[in-house]
Design an enzyme around this catalytic site. Structure first.
Site, PDB file in Angstrom:
ATOM      1  N   ALA A 276      -8.798  -3.097  -5.103  1.00 51.84           N
ATOM      2  CA  ALA A 276      -9.406  -2.101  -4.205  1.00 51.84           C
ATOM      3  C   ALA A 276      -8.378  -1.291  -3.402  1.00 51.84           C
ATOM      4  O   ALA A 276      -8.319  -0.075  -3.524  1.00 51.84           O
ATOM      5  CB  ALA A 276     -10.396  -2.792  -3.279  1.00 51.84           C
ATOM      6  N   GLU A 277      -7.551  -1.966  -2.615  1.00 53.74           N
ATOM      7  CA  GLU A 277      -6.696  -1.219  -1.686  1.00 53.74           C
ATOM      8  C   GLU A 277      -5.778  -0.213  -2.375  1.00 53.74           C
ATOM      9  O   GLU A 277      -5.713   0.959  -1.992  1.00 53.74           O
ATOM     10  CB  GLU A 277      -5.850  -2.188  -0.860  1.00 53.74           C
ATOM     11  CG  GLU A 277      -6.675  -3.070   0.038  1.00 53.74           C
ATOM     12  CD  GLU A 277      -5.820  -3.892   0.980  1.00 53.74           C
ATOM     13  OE1 GLU A 277      -4.862  -3.377   1.553  1.00 53.74           O
ATOM     14  OE2 GLU A 277      -6.115  -5.099   1.132  1.00 53.74           O
TER      15      GLU A 277
ATOM     16  N   ASN B 126       0.838  -1.213   0.000  1.00 52.97           N
ATOM     17  CA  ASN B 126       0.000   0.000   0.000  1.00 52.97           C
ATOM     18  C   ASN B 126       0.870   1.259   0.000  1.00 52.97           C
ATOM     19  O   ASN B 126       0.551   2.249  -0.646  1.00 52.97           O
ATOM     20  CB  ASN B 126      -0.962   0.001   1.190  1.00 52.97           C
ATOM     21  CG  ASN B 126      -2.169  -0.865   0.915  1.00 52.97           C
ATOM     22  OD1 ASN B 126      -3.042  -0.481   0.157  1.00 52.97           O
ATOM     23  ND2 ASN B 126      -2.199  -2.055   1.498  1.00 52.97           N
TER      24      ASN B 126
ATOM     25  N   HIS C 188      -8.437  -0.917   5.503  1.00 50.07           N
ATOM     26  CA  HIS C 188      -8.793  -2.246   6.015  1.00 50.07           C
ATOM     27  C   HIS C 188      -9.315  -3.094   4.848  1.00 50.07           C
ATOM     28  O   HIS C 188     -10.125  -2.615   4.050  1.00 50.07           O
ATOM     29  CB  HIS C 188      -9.863  -2.111   7.104  1.00 50.07           C
ATOM     30  CG  HIS C 188     -10.230  -3.433   7.693  1.00 50.07           C
ATOM     31  ND1 HIS C 188      -9.410  -4.087   8.589  1.00 50.07           N
ATOM     32  CD2 HIS C 188     -11.289  -4.248   7.465  1.00 50.07           C
ATOM     33  CE1 HIS C 188      -9.965  -5.244   8.903  1.00 50.07           C
ATOM     34  NE2 HIS C 188     -11.097  -5.370   8.236  1.00 50.07           N
TER      35      HIS C 188
ATOM     36  N   ASN D  41      -6.862   4.976   7.855  1.00 44.39           N
ATOM     37  CA  ASN D  41      -6.405   3.580   7.849  1.00 44.39           C
ATOM     38  C   ASN D  41      -7.071   2.832   6.698  1.00 44.39           C
ATOM     39  O   ASN D  41      -8.204   3.154   6.316  1.00 44.39           O
ATOM     40  CB  ASN D  41      -6.816   2.918   9.182  1.00 44.39           C
ATOM     41  CG  ASN D  41      -6.405   1.452   9.250  1.00 44.39           C
ATOM     42  OD1 ASN D  41      -5.267   1.086   8.968  1.00 44.39           O
ATOM     43  ND2 ASN D  41      -7.347   0.583   9.611  1.00 44.39           N
TER      44      ASN D  41
ATOM     45  N   GLU E  50     -11.082   5.807  18.389  1.00 48.03           N
ATOM     46  CA  GLU E  50     -10.672   4.874  19.454  1.00 48.03           C
ATOM     47  C   GLU E  50     -11.083   3.423  19.220  1.00 48.03           C
ATOM     48  O   GLU E  50     -10.524   2.510  19.798  1.00 48.03           O
ATOM     49  CB  GLU E  50     -11.324   5.320  20.758  1.00 48.03           C
ATOM     50  CG  GLU E  50     -10.582   6.408  21.445  1.00 48.03           C
ATOM     51  CD  GLU E  50     -11.372   6.813  22.653  1.00 48.03           C
ATOM     52  OE1 GLU E  50     -11.391   6.041  23.615  1.00 48.03           O
ATOM     53  OE2 GLU E  50     -12.001   7.883  22.601  1.00 48.03           O
TER      54      GLU E  50
ATOM     55  N   ASP F 164     -10.963   0.002  13.612  1.00 42.95           N
ATOM     56  CA  ASP F 164     -11.718  -0.009  12.335  1.00 42.95           C
ATOM     57  C   ASP F 164     -13.102   0.634  12.479  1.00 42.95           C
ATOM     58  O   ASP F 164     -14.012   0.351  11.698  1.00 42.95           O
ATOM     59  CB  ASP F 164     -11.871  -1.452  11.789  1.00 42.95           C
ATOM     60  CG  ASP F 164     -10.530  -2.118  11.514  1.00 42.95           C
ATOM     61  OD1 ASP F 164      -9.605  -1.421  11.075  1.00 42.95           O
ATOM     62  OD2 ASP F 164     -10.411  -3.331  11.741  1.00 42.95           O
TER      63      ASP F 164
ATOM     64  N   GLU G 143      -5.129  -5.634  -5.167  1.00 44.79           N
ATOM     65  CA  GLU G 143      -4.944  -5.091  -6.523  1.00 44.79           C
ATOM     66  C   GLU G 143      -6.130  -4.255  -6.991  1.00 44.79           C
ATOM     67  O   GLU G 143      -5.967  -3.200  -7.575  1.00 44.79           O
ATOM     68  CB  GLU G 143      -4.710  -6.235  -7.512  1.00 44.79           C
ATOM     69  CG  GLU G 143      -3.348  -6.874  -7.323  1.00 44.79           C
ATOM     70  CD  GLU G 143      -3.163  -8.137  -8.155  1.00 44.79           C
ATOM     71  OE1 GLU G 143      -2.076  -8.719  -8.081  1.00 44.79           O
ATOM     72  OE2 GLU G 143      -4.112  -8.552  -8.847  1.00 44.79           O
TER      73      GLU G 143
HETATM   74  C1  GRF Z   1      -3.318  -4.576   3.846  1.00 45.62           C
HETATM   75  O1  GRF Z   1      -4.159  -5.634   3.520  1.00 45.62           O
HETATM   76  C2  GRF Z   1      -4.088  -3.510   4.581  1.00 45.62           C
HETATM   77  O2  GRF Z   1      -5.408  -3.392   4.167  1.00 45.62           O
HETATM   78  C3  GRF Z   1      -4.022  -3.998   6.003  1.00 45.62           C
HETATM   79  O3  GRF Z   1      -2.744  -4.568   6.133  1.00 45.62           O
HETATM   80  C4  GRF Z   1      -2.262  -4.991   4.869  1.00 45.62           C
HETATM   81  C5  GRF Z   1      -0.946  -4.341   4.635  1.00 45.62           C
HETATM   82  O4  GRF Z   1      -0.309  -4.773   3.462  1.00 45.62           O
HETATM   83  N1  GRF Z   1      -4.315  -2.951   6.945  1.00 45.62           N
HETATM   84  P1  GRF Z   1       0.960  -4.013   2.896  1.00 45.62           P
HETATM   85  O5  GRF Z   1       2.004  -3.968   3.996  1.00 45.62           O
HETATM   86  O6  GRF Z   1       0.521  -2.646   2.462  1.00 45.62           O
HETATM   87  O7  GRF Z   1       1.429  -4.842   1.729  1.00 45.62           O
END
Ligand code: GRF
Length: 207
Positions: free
Chosen positions: A183-184, A17, A113, A111, A151, A154, A181
């Site tokens: 979404a994140e 990420n 998730h 953050n 606090e 998530d 790939e």
């Molecule tokens: C990701 O799946 C993120 O959503 C979660 O931890 C993982 C971290 O992966 N919070 P990376 O270190 O970014 O590859």
């Protein structure tokens, strides 16, 4: 013209990420923020190598048994303050931050998730467990969420979400890769721009 909002990314692992954020930054996609610091809670995290490769300042504040949570957080806070950090992105950061820490950056910590919150989230839901739980439950859609940090693990207000289909033959590993790939890596740079733009505007209004 104000300077861009100074952003720190907190990591603990592989840093894919972080990589997506740094690539977006290099492509000019984060217009109101500048990722200027990476802090890892794990001195062996590959994310640190990624920061180095992209010539971003990095620091390892190793979360060891000899360091209390307060000492650990104080070290991070000191580093953030030395670098004039105004916004924090948690990208695979494996530590739950205290109320005091969150209040110090109220509304300025986000953050990522790997599920559609409020499903499969909260304490204990990290890594493959999130994806295995989605498969066990039989949901047909999962995805990723970027949210503000409060606090409740998530539990903060959602900024962006993207759904990802689950296929019949998925394993937790396959699903994890697809969620990253599709979404994140798409959502986090976008959310980073949205929130840094808001902070930028607040700064202008406060002048
Ligand atoms: C990701 O799946 C993120 O959503 C979660 O931890 C993982 C971290 O992966 N919070 P990376 O270190 O970014 O590859």
């Amino acid at each position: 013209m104000l300077n861009k909002i100074n952003i720190a990314v907190l990591v603990s692992g592989g840093g894919t990420n972080l990589e997506a954020l740094l690539k977006a930054q290099e492509k000019g996609e984060i217009q109101h923020g500048r990722i200027s610091l990476v802090i890892s809670s794990n001195k062996n995290a590959y994310a640190l190598t990624r920061a180095k490769n992209h010539k971003i300042k990095f620091s390892s504040i190793h979360k060891s048994d000899t360091l209390s949570q307060v000492e650990f957080e104080n070290k991070i806070l000191k580093k953030l303050s030395e670098n004039n950090i105004e916004m924090i992105v948690l990208a695979g950061f494996m530590s739950i931050l205290s109320k005091a820490f969150i209040e110090a950056f109220d509304g300025k910590i986000i953050n990522i998730h790997p599920s559609l919150i409020p499903s499969f989230c909260g304490k204990g839901y990290y890594g493959l467990k999130v994806h295995q739980s989605a498969l066990d439950y039989g949901v047909k859609l999962t995805g990723a969420t970027v949210h503000f940090v409060n606090e409740t693990p998530d539990g903060g207000k959602i900024i962006l979400q993207k759904a990802v289909k689950i296929n019949k033959r998925d394993t937790a590993e396959i699903l994890q890769k697809r969620v990253m790939e599709k979404a994140e890596w798409v959502l986090l740079p976008r959310a980073c721009e949205i929130v840094s733009k808001e902070i930028y505007k607040e700064k202008i209004n406060a002048r």
